[in-house]
Design an enzyme around this catalytic site. Sequence first.
Site, PDB file in Angstrom:
ATOM      1  CB  CYS A   9      53.780  31.291  52.795  1.00 59.22           C
ATOM      2  SG  CYS A   9      53.555  32.781  53.715  1.00 59.22           S
ATOM      3  CB  THR A  19      54.259  36.014  51.321  1.00 62.69           C
ATOM      4  OG1 THR A  19      54.009  36.208  52.698  1.00 62.69           O
ATOM      5  CG2 THR A  19      55.052  37.159  50.765  1.00 62.69           C
ATOM      6  CG  HIS A  54      49.833  38.423  48.996  1.00 65.08           C
ATOM      7  ND1 HIS A  54      48.487  38.228  48.959  1.00 65.08           N
ATOM      8  CD2 HIS A  54      50.151  38.599  50.299  1.00 65.08           C
ATOM      9  CE1 HIS A  54      48.004  38.285  50.189  1.00 65.08           C
ATOM     10  NE2 HIS A  54      48.991  38.499  51.019  1.00 65.08           N
ATOM     11  CG  HIS A  95      58.917  32.795  52.038  1.00 68.21           C
ATOM     12  ND1 HIS A  95      57.807  33.044  51.265  1.00 68.21           N
ATOM     13  CD2 HIS A  95      58.465  32.669  53.303  1.00 68.21           C
ATOM     14  CE1 HIS A  95      56.737  33.087  52.039  1.00 68.21           C
ATOM     15  NE2 HIS A  95      57.106  32.851  53.277  1.00 68.21           N
ATOM     16  CD  GLU A  96      56.127  29.355  54.605  1.00 70.60           C
ATOM     17  OE1 GLU A  96      55.549  28.257  54.431  1.00 70.60           O
ATOM     18  OE2 GLU A  96      55.541  30.365  55.045  1.00 70.60           O
ATOM     19  CB  CYS A 126      70.745  48.726  61.146  1.00 68.83           C
ATOM     20  SG  CYS A 126      69.733  47.341  61.690  1.00 68.83           S
ATOM     21  N   GLY A 144      48.315  38.803  62.175  1.00 69.52           N
ATOM     22  CA  GLY A 144      47.599  38.958  60.896  1.00 69.52           C
ATOM     23  C   GLY A 144      47.704  40.376  60.376  1.00 69.52           C
ATOM     24  CB  ILE A 201      54.263  38.874  66.027  1.00 72.15           C
ATOM     25  CG1 ILE A 201      53.651  38.786  67.430  1.00 72.15           C
ATOM     26  CG2 ILE A 201      55.221  37.720  65.735  1.00 72.15           C
ATOM     27  CD1 ILE A 201      54.620  38.584  68.537  1.00 72.15           C
TER      28      ILE A 201
END
Length: 357
Positions: free
Chosen positions: A41, A43, A46, A67-68, A100, A267, A291
């Site tokens: 992904c 991320t 990055h 993470h996916e 929380c 985005g 979102i």
Amino acid sequence: MTQMKAIVKTETSFGASLKRVPVPTPGPGEVLVKIMATAICGTDVHVYEWNKWAQGAVKSLPRVMGHEFSGEVLELGEGVKNLIKGDRVAGETHIPCGKCYQCKNGLQHICANMVLFSIDSDGCFAQYTVIPEICARKIPEDIPWEHGAMMEPLGTSVRAAQEVVPAGANAAVIGAGPIGLGAVTALKALGAARIIVSDISDDRLSIAAEVGATHLLNPLKEDVTAKVMEITSGVGTDSFIDASGSVRAISEGFRYLRKGGRVALVGLPSEPISLELGPQVIFKEAKIIGIHGRKMFETWTVMENLMAGGLLELDPIVSHILPLEDFEKGFSLLKEGKGCKIILDPWQEGQLPTLQE
Ligand SMILES: NC(=O)c1ccc[n+]([C@@H]2O[C@H](COP(=O)([O-])OP(=O)(O)OC[C@H]3O[C@@H](n4cnc5c(N)ncnc54)[C@H](O)[C@@H]3O)[C@@H](O)[C@H]2O)c1
Ligand SMILES: [Zn+2]
Ligand SMILES: [Zn+2]
């Protein structure tokens, strides 16, 4: 089974390495998952490139990236109640605290103390991973592993599509990357009448056509607002979903949005964006929603129903399935704009073994 292959970020600089590391042990409330497919992904790009965002977000190294994923539950940590060995699962990245205000009020996907899988804990570019039970979403038998690994980003797209109330409507999607393409197929599945997609890449636009776009626009070649007005008989779109993060394109979206229309912003722009609130939002009564991921777990349920009904077109979004060993190729393909969703298979032997102890 004590050691596994994993792509590990070790240095505070560009890149990562394929390493042999210990298989993690599930702690209380966690499960050990055998990874069957994992996807790259933005991320991860990055973190791989170690840009400014990654430098601020990743607090400690070494870190197993990714993470996916989808996979099979192999071991249960103490106190795990809702999963059994052999369950097929997909990963939810947002790890909620459960305590929380948001967690107690049905908004655990935006938990105030949210921990991010693979940023704050080790991830899934590996043969095995450990994840809290709540974030191992049991998925139906007939979902292929590759599609299971796409459910985390796809859930964000499905959520955006639901939020703009698509049935019978004229919707626009800005950006035809994996997130925008997921939104296109979800809009179609949820009954949108026209789906107008804009992207600066013709390759990406042609994938959009395969997954349900009815109109394709390239802002480098045409006046998007003028075309949208023509397509919608001068009314403007009922909604737009931004999956580009382009400041220019988002501003333009507010111009072609009709009065009373809906906007879902997904985005992430790299700079602040200015809007003329009077004409573009207030007098328009634009309904804007940000979102951040998927509702836990209402979005997952809808997504699974759509997948079970064969209503989502996912295969055109997958550009490559590579062995874990070829991760560098995967990152380069994304960087060069030659890949779309790239899946890594941890059990297929690759051509470039640079395994380090
Ligand atoms: N909010 C969330 O929960 C969430 C989750 C995942 C991703 N994201 C963000 O969503 C965005 C999309 O993710 P992705 O993985 O699909 O990324 P991506 O980079 O693959 O796709 C972005 C697309 O936008 C296109 N684009 C760029 N400028 C454009 C313009 N002016 N007009 C139209 N299209 C343009 C690009 O050509 C590209 O195809 C990213 O900003 C990402 O950070 C947000
Ligand atoms: Zn992701
Ligand atoms: Zn919380």
